[in-house]
Design a protein around this motif. Structure first.
Motif, PDB file in Angstrom:
ATOM      1  N   UNK A 139       0.979  -1.087   0.111  1.00 55.31           N
ATOM      2  CA  UNK A 139       0.016  -0.041   0.119  1.00 55.31           C
ATOM      3  C   UNK A 139       0.871   1.184  -0.147  1.00 55.31           C
ATOM      4  N   UNK A 140       1.941   1.358   0.895  1.00 54.12           N
ATOM      5  CA  UNK A 140       2.928   2.493   0.947  1.00 54.12           C
ATOM      6  C   UNK A 140       3.524   2.668  -0.380  1.00 54.12           C
ATOM      7  N   UNK A 141       4.157   1.459  -0.876  1.00 51.60           N
ATOM      8  CA  UNK A 141       4.916   1.905  -2.084  1.00 51.60           C
ATOM      9  C   UNK A 141       4.190   2.205  -3.282  1.00 51.60           C
ATOM     10  N   UNK A 142       2.733   1.781  -3.242  1.00 47.86           N
ATOM     11  CA  UNK A 142       1.723   2.044  -4.521  1.00 47.86           C
ATOM     12  C   UNK A 142       1.534   3.554  -4.231  1.00 47.86           C
ATOM     13  N   UNK A 185       9.947   4.645  -6.589  1.00 40.61           N
ATOM     14  CA  UNK A 185      10.951   4.812  -5.666  1.00 40.61           C
ATOM     15  C   UNK A 185      12.066   4.893  -6.533  1.00 40.61           C
ATOM     16  N   UNK A 186      12.758   6.092  -6.014  1.00 47.78           N
ATOM     17  CA  UNK A 186      14.074   6.483  -6.746  1.00 47.78           C
ATOM     18  C   UNK A 186      15.382   6.514  -5.689  1.00 47.78           C
ATOM     19  N   UNK A 187      15.151   6.506  -4.510  1.00 48.54           N
ATOM     20  CA  UNK A 187      16.222   6.415  -3.567  1.00 48.54           C
ATOM     21  C   UNK A 187      15.672   6.099  -2.078  1.00 48.54           C
ATOM     22  N   UNK A 188      16.607   5.270  -1.565  1.00 47.39           N
ATOM     23  CA  UNK A 188      16.408   4.618  -0.073  1.00 47.39           C
ATOM     24  C   UNK A 188      17.636   5.138   0.609  1.00 47.39           C
ATOM     25  N   UNK A 225       9.400   9.689  -7.044  1.00 47.24           N
ATOM     26  CA  UNK A 225       9.505  10.732  -8.156  1.00 47.24           C
ATOM     27  C   UNK A 225       8.245  11.847  -7.506  1.00 47.24           C
ATOM     28  N   UNK A 226       7.390  11.456  -6.533  1.00 50.73           N
ATOM     29  CA  UNK A 226       6.312  12.282  -6.000  1.00 50.73           C
ATOM     30  C   UNK A 226       6.910  13.077  -4.641  1.00 50.73           C
ATOM     31  N   UNK A 227       7.436  12.200  -4.061  1.00 51.57           N
ATOM     32  CA  UNK A 227       7.885  12.889  -2.585  1.00 51.57           C
ATOM     33  C   UNK A 227       8.892  12.049  -1.631  1.00 51.57           C
ATOM     34  N   UNK A 228       8.982  12.625  -0.493  1.00 44.92           N
ATOM     35  CA  UNK A 228      10.153  12.024   0.360  1.00 44.92           C
ATOM     36  C   UNK A 228       9.439  11.486   1.689  1.00 44.92           C
ATOM     37  N   UNK A 229       9.509  10.382   2.367  1.00 44.03           N
ATOM     38  CA  UNK A 229       8.807  10.251   3.144  1.00 44.03           C
ATOM     39  C   UNK A 229       9.873   9.403   4.200  1.00 44.03           C
ATOM     40  N   UNK A 230       9.699   9.713   5.706  1.00 45.41           N
ATOM     41  CA  UNK A 230      10.397   9.055   6.484  1.00 45.41           C
ATOM     42  C   UNK A 230       9.685   7.578   6.666  1.00 45.41           C
ATOM     43  N   UNK A 231      10.714   6.804   7.154  1.00 45.64           N
ATOM     44  CA  UNK A 231      10.316   5.470   7.555  1.00 45.64           C
ATOM     45  C   UNK A 231      10.412   5.464   8.830  1.00 45.64           C
ATOM     46  N   UNK A 232       9.290   4.970   9.613  1.00 40.41           N
ATOM     47  CA  UNK A 232       9.273   5.031  11.121  1.00 40.41           C
ATOM     48  C   UNK A 232       9.457   3.454  11.638  1.00 40.41           C
ATOM     49  N   UNK A 238      19.602  -0.567  -5.933  1.00 32.82           N
ATOM     50  CA  UNK A 238      18.359  -0.870  -6.729  1.00 32.82           C
ATOM     51  C   UNK A 238      17.005  -0.369  -5.835  1.00 32.82           C
ATOM     52  N   UNK A 239      16.666   0.889  -5.634  1.00 31.92           N
ATOM     53  CA  UNK A 239      15.650   1.000  -4.852  1.00 31.92           C
ATOM     54  C   UNK A 239      14.105   0.738  -5.308  1.00 31.92           C
ATOM     55  N   UNK A 240      14.051   0.617  -6.719  1.00 35.40           N
ATOM     56  CA  UNK A 240      13.044   0.325  -7.422  1.00 35.40           C
ATOM     57  C   UNK A 240      12.477  -1.377  -7.070  1.00 35.40           C
ATOM     58  N   UNK A 241      13.451  -1.996  -6.258  1.00 30.46           N
ATOM     59  CA  UNK A 241      13.075  -3.184  -5.933  1.00 30.46           C
ATOM     60  C   UNK A 241      11.715  -3.171  -4.825  1.00 30.46           C
ATOM     61  N   UNK A 242      11.515  -2.194  -4.299  1.00 33.88           N
ATOM     62  CA  UNK A 242      10.650  -2.103  -3.094  1.00 33.88           C
ATOM     63  C   UNK A 242       9.423  -1.975  -4.211  1.00 33.88           C
TER      64      UNK A 242
END
Length: 127
Positions: A30-33, A38-41, A62-69, A86-90
């Motif tokens: 749900x989050x990745x969708x 995803x371009x960077x982790x 490409x849309x935003x940056x989000x913290x992972x909690x 390879x952040x696209x693996x997510x």
């Protein structure tokens, strides 16, 4: 949207897979969708300590940056180095593309997370 049974889920859309005293943590399908491509982790270092609900990394799309909690507290014992190159693996499989493995500080924190059925209901109500 894919939801895997047997995992724990947070209201911030992270999942936890317990393996003995350790746990793998990643973001949900749900989050990745919702994030999009995803371009960077950004991941923490091994031996870093995190409290529950503390930010341990960043996912950029490409849309935003989000913290992972951190859904639970613990010490990082391993990071998924594949995601750095390879952040696209997510996007390809959020449940195979874990971010960190931690040594759990307090297994009772898992009781505050949702199971797959509760998470599915949570996501449906959120939309």
């Amino acid at each position: 949207m894919k939801i895997v049974e047997g995992l724990y889920y947070s209201t911030d859309h992270e999942w936890v897979k317990v393996e003995g005293e350790n746990a793998l943590i990643g973001i949900t399908d749900h989050a990745q969708h919702n994030l999009g491509e995803i371009v960077y982790v950004e991941l923490p270092e091994e031996d870093d300590d995190f409290e529950k609900e503390e930010s341990f990394g960043v996912v950029e799309s490409v849309k935003t940056a989000s913290d992972i909690l951190a859904p639970v507290s613990g010490t990082v014992v391993e990071i998924n180095e594949k995601l750095e190159d390879s952040p696209e693996l997510v996007n390809e499989d959020a449940f195979e593309s874990w971010f960190i493995k931690i040594k759990l500080n307090d297994k009772s924190e898992l009781d505050e997370l949702m199971d797959s059925k509760a998470y599915e209901k949570f996501c449906a109500e959120e939309e």
